[in-house]
Design a protein around this motif. Structure first.
Motif, PDB file in Angstrom:
ATOM      1  N   GLY A 190      27.873  44.036  61.349  1.00 58.76           N
ATOM      2  CA  GLY A 190      27.510  42.618  61.313  1.00 58.76           C
ATOM      3  C   GLY A 190      27.866  41.937  59.995  1.00 58.76           C
ATOM      4  N   PHE A 191      28.172  42.755  58.973  1.00 59.44           N
ATOM      5  CA  PHE A 191      28.601  42.160  57.689  1.00 59.44           C
ATOM      6  C   PHE A 191      29.920  41.415  57.917  1.00 59.44           C
ATOM      7  CE2 PHE A 191      31.219  42.832  53.770  1.00 59.44           C
ATOM      8  CZ  PHE A 191      30.477  42.054  52.902  1.00 59.44           C
ATOM      9  N   SER A 192      30.054  40.235  57.313  1.00 57.86           N
ATOM     10  CA  SER A 192      31.339  39.533  57.443  1.00 57.86           C
ATOM     11  C   SER A 192      31.712  38.920  56.091  1.00 57.86           C
ATOM     12  CB  SER A 192      31.274  38.471  58.533  1.00 57.86           C
ATOM     13  OG  SER A 192      30.410  37.455  58.125  1.00 57.86           O
ATOM     14  N   VAL A 193      32.994  38.703  55.926  1.00 57.10           N
ATOM     15  CA  VAL A 193      33.457  38.177  54.646  1.00 57.10           C
ATOM     16  C   VAL A 193      34.542  37.118  54.883  1.00 57.10           C
ATOM     17  CG1 VAL A 193      34.942  40.224  54.349  1.00 57.10           C
ATOM     18  CG2 VAL A 193      34.452  38.805  52.401  1.00 57.10           C
ATOM     19  N   CYS A 194      34.414  35.989  54.158  1.00 58.14           N
ATOM     20  CA  CYS A 194      35.384  34.891  54.310  1.00 58.14           C
ATOM     21  C   CYS A 194      36.403  34.960  53.176  1.00 58.14           C
ATOM     22  CB  CYS A 194      34.681  33.545  54.210  1.00 58.14           C
ATOM     23  SG  CYS A 194      33.446  33.359  55.468  1.00 58.14           S
ATOM     24  N   PHE A 195      37.655  34.745  53.528  1.00 54.83           N
ATOM     25  CA  PHE A 195      38.731  34.670  52.532  1.00 54.83           C
ATOM     26  C   PHE A 195      39.297  33.261  52.562  1.00 54.83           C
ATOM     27  CE2 PHE A 195      38.525  39.118  53.646  1.00 54.83           C
ATOM     28  CZ  PHE A 195      38.722  39.774  52.447  1.00 54.83           C
ATOM     29  N   ASP A 196      39.423  32.670  51.383  1.00 47.12           N
ATOM     30  CA  ASP A 196      40.112  31.380  51.291  1.00 47.12           C
ATOM     31  C   ASP A 196      41.606  31.612  51.382  1.00 47.12           C
ATOM     32  OD1 ASP A 196      38.499  29.224  51.155  1.00 47.12           O
ATOM     33  OD2 ASP A 196      38.020  29.497  49.017  1.00 47.12           O
ATOM     34  N   LEU A 197      42.335  30.552  51.668  1.00 49.74           N
ATOM     35  CA  LEU A 197      43.798  30.656  51.656  1.00 49.74           C
ATOM     36  C   LEU A 197      44.244  31.120  50.256  1.00 49.74           C
ATOM     37  CD1 LEU A 197      46.582  30.080  52.988  1.00 49.74           C
ATOM     38  CD2 LEU A 197      46.357  27.718  52.150  1.00 49.74           C
ATOM     39  N   PHE A 198      45.007  32.183  50.192  1.00 51.96           N
ATOM     40  CA  PHE A 198      45.544  32.771  48.951  1.00 51.96           C
ATOM     41  C   PHE A 198      44.479  33.318  48.003  1.00 51.96           C
ATOM     42  CE2 PHE A 198      49.117  29.699  49.982  1.00 51.96           C
ATOM     43  CZ  PHE A 198      49.855  30.680  50.626  1.00 51.96           C
ATOM     44  N   GLU A 199      43.313  33.581  48.521  1.00 51.40           N
ATOM     45  CA  GLU A 199      42.303  34.253  47.702  1.00 51.40           C
ATOM     46  C   GLU A 199      42.720  35.725  47.529  1.00 51.40           C
ATOM     47  OE1 GLU A 199      38.276  34.092  49.185  1.00 51.40           O
ATOM     48  OE2 GLU A 199      37.520  35.196  47.442  1.00 51.40           O
ATOM     49  N   ALA A 200      42.469  36.272  46.335  1.00 51.55           N
ATOM     50  CA  ALA A 200      42.916  37.649  46.050  1.00 51.55           C
ATOM     51  C   ALA A 200      41.738  38.616  45.913  1.00 51.55           C
ATOM     52  CB  ALA A 200      43.729  37.652  44.761  1.00 51.55           C
ATOM     53  N   VAL A 201      41.999  39.861  46.264  1.00 50.62           N
ATOM     54  CA  VAL A 201      41.046  40.954  46.005  1.00 50.62           C
ATOM     55  C   VAL A 201      41.701  41.843  44.952  1.00 50.62           C
ATOM     56  CG1 VAL A 201      39.749  42.893  46.991  1.00 50.62           C
ATOM     57  CG2 VAL A 201      40.404  40.954  48.460  1.00 50.62           C
ATOM     58  N   HIS A 202      41.026  42.055  43.844  1.00 54.53           N
ATOM     59  CA  HIS A 202      41.583  42.939  42.809  1.00 54.53           C
ATOM     60  C   HIS A 202      41.374  44.388  43.224  1.00 54.53           C
ATOM     61  CE1 HIS A 202      41.643  45.263  39.068  1.00 54.53           C
ATOM     62  NE2 HIS A 202      42.626  44.437  38.770  1.00 54.53           N
ATOM     63  N   THR A 203      42.444  45.209  43.159  1.00 56.23           N
ATOM     64  CA  THR A 203      42.298  46.589  43.629  1.00 56.23           C
ATOM     65  C   THR A 203      42.633  47.661  42.588  1.00 56.23           C
ATOM     66  OG1 THR A 203      44.533  46.513  44.557  1.00 56.23           O
ATOM     67  CG2 THR A 203      42.710  46.019  46.064  1.00 56.23           C
ATOM     68  N   GLU A 204      43.438  47.337  41.595  1.00 56.82           N
ATOM     69  CA  GLU A 204      43.788  48.422  40.659  1.00 56.82           C
ATOM     70  C   GLU A 204      44.218  47.921  39.285  1.00 56.82           C
ATOM     71  OE1 GLU A 204      47.380  50.790  41.431  1.00 56.82           O
ATOM     72  OE2 GLU A 204      46.164  52.601  41.153  1.00 56.82           O
ATOM     73  N   VAL A 205      43.791  48.658  38.276  1.00 59.31           N
ATOM     74  CA  VAL A 205      44.292  48.475  36.909  1.00 59.31           C
ATOM     75  C   VAL A 205      45.141  49.701  36.605  1.00 59.31           C
ATOM     76  CG1 VAL A 205      43.550  48.729  34.506  1.00 59.31           C
ATOM     77  CG2 VAL A 205      42.349  47.168  35.982  1.00 59.31           C
ATOM     78  N   SER A 206      46.355  49.497  36.101  1.00 63.94           N
ATOM     79  CA  SER A 206      47.174  50.630  35.626  1.00 63.94           C
ATOM     80  C   SER A 206      47.606  50.278  34.210  1.00 63.94           C
ATOM     81  CB  SER A 206      48.412  50.841  36.511  1.00 63.94           C
ATOM     82  OG  SER A 206      48.038  51.188  37.812  1.00 63.94           O
ATOM     83  N   LYS A 207      46.792  50.667  33.266  1.00 59.33           N
ATOM     84  CA  LYS A 207      46.994  50.247  31.870  1.00 59.33           C
ATOM     85  C   LYS A 207      48.152  51.010  31.225  1.00 59.33           C
ATOM     86  CE  LYS A 207      45.404  49.306  27.495  1.00 59.33           C
ATOM     87  NZ  LYS A 207      46.183  48.245  26.865  1.00 59.33           N
ATOM     88  N   LYS A 208      48.970  50.275  30.493  1.00 61.70           N
ATOM     89  CA  LYS A 208      50.034  50.872  29.673  1.00 61.70           C
ATOM     90  C   LYS A 208      49.570  50.742  28.225  1.00 61.70           C
ATOM     91  CE  LYS A 208      51.684  51.257  33.547  1.00 61.70           C
ATOM     92  NZ  LYS A 208      51.564  52.547  34.206  1.00 61.70           N
ATOM     93  N   PHE A 209      49.713  51.811  27.457  1.00 62.29           N
ATOM     94  CA  PHE A 209      49.006  51.871  26.174  1.00 62.29           C
ATOM     95  C   PHE A 209      49.885  51.540  24.972  1.00 62.29           C
ATOM     96  CE2 PHE A 209      46.464  54.188  29.125  1.00 62.29           C
ATOM     97  CZ  PHE A 209      45.154  53.928  28.742  1.00 62.29           C
TER      98      PHE A 209
END
Ligand code: AVI
Length: 327
Positions: free
Chosen positions: A272-291
């Motif tokens: 029953g959980f639901s989630v709304c996304f706006d047009l071009f809304e982003a979900v952050h998924t990963e950081v790949s840090k360069k040192f």
């Protein structure tokens, strides 16, 4: 029977944790899901394909160091210890580490290798790989999250070398990387070592290409998160209505991956959980840090570690840094 029951319980707990994480992360602004959830069976298989990509240069750099510097690393550590326990965090299938262990073997009177990984499957391959290459090495496999499993690691009177390779440290935001180093530091004896692989800053286009490959495998890897939510949490993501969007910021050294919604839409989950996304809304998924070097020094200082030695690949874009706890 017990084994199957335990496995099923473990799976149910993992799925509950995943659902809690997703609900929290998708209710935030900006939306966020942690990259550790990439790695289900399909994600593992896609990651194996990424590792073969021309644009994804990291595994080749790591292999150059393992092939050309393991002898030196073994020699450097054997100047202090004649018996060594090597503990690898996130050990994976062992196909790379077996070369390091093999080159270490002649330098020590006794060598024990403890592989820690969340995946039972990876560990069973790991055991075969290491044992076939280094028959004299005592092998221990420990399945589980290494924050938990490391706490219960049996003590040893031998010297200890903890390995954290694969540039995995780059997937931690800097405060978490410092916290992780502090945790390891608190578990090391004065004469122990911590060997960590870092991908260093380089031409921004080269970095961006590594996370935006021309065959679209990294895109599939990122979007697999949505498929995983469909499979495991009964969500109804239409993955064609989302895109993979990586970018690299040379000011911070952070490569970052997003999933962008291509339309305004609502996604529903089975409970029953639901989630709304706006047009071009982003979900952050990963950081790949360069040192930058200053980043590595900052992590060392803030976790009370000294840099004992550094080992580079041919073009010096990738390094293994050997740390010791400050006395
Ligand atoms: C596991 N880790 C070091 C990889 C990286 O480069 O951040 C994961 C990955 N993500 C996209 N491609 C590879």
């Amino acid at each position: 029977m017990d084994f199957l029951w335990n496995k099923t319980c473990k799976k149910v707990i993992e799925m509950q944790e995943f659902f809690e994480h997703v609900k929290k992360g998708l209710s935030k602004s900006p939306k966020k899901i942690a990259s550790r959830y990439f790695y289900d069976a399909k994600g593992d298989a896609l990651f194996q394909q990424i590792m073969q990509l021309e644009e994804y240069y990291l595994p080749r750099c790591e292999m150059q160091i393992i092939e050309n510097k393991s002898e030196q690393i073994g020699q450097d550590i054997s100047a202090v210890h004649s018996n060594l326990q090597v503990v690898e965090l996130g050990a994976g299938d062992g196909t790379k580490t077996k070369h390091l262990i093999k080159q270490f073997e002649p330098h020590f009177d006794s060598l024990e290798y403890v592989a820690m990984d969340i995946s039972d499957n990876a560990l069973s391959i790991n055991k075969k790989e290491i044992s076939s290459e280094a028959e004299q090495v005592k092998y221990i496999g420990v399945a589980g999250n290494y924050f938990d499993t490391y706490k219960s690691l049996p003590s040893t009177s031998d010297g200890r070398l903890v390995l954290f390779l694969g540039a995995n440290i780059g997937n931690y935001p800097t405060p978490d990387a410092i916290g992780f180093f502090r945790f390891i530091q608190s578990k090391l004896k004065e004469e122990d070592y911590f060997l960590v692989a870092f991908d260093l800053v380089k031409h921004p286009r080269k970095i961006l290409a590594a996370y935006d490959d021309s065959q679209g495998i990294t895109k599939q890897f990122n979007l697999n998160l949505l498929e995983r939510m469909n499979r495991e949490l009964g969500a109804n993501f239409n993955i064609h209505q989302f895109d993979h969007f990586p970018f690299y910021d040379p000011l911070t050294g952070i490569a970052s991956s997003q999933i962008v919604s291509l339309k305004k839409q609502t996604v529903e989950f089975s409970d029953g959980f639901s989630v709304c996304f706006d047009l071009f809304e982003a979900v952050h998924t990963e950081v790949s840090k360069k040192f930058f070097w200053s980043d590595i020094e900052e992590i060392a200082n803030k976790s009370k570690m000294d840099i004992a030695q550094t080992y580079y690949n041919a073009n010096k874009g990738y390094t293994f840094v050997l740390f010791r706890p400050q006395g």
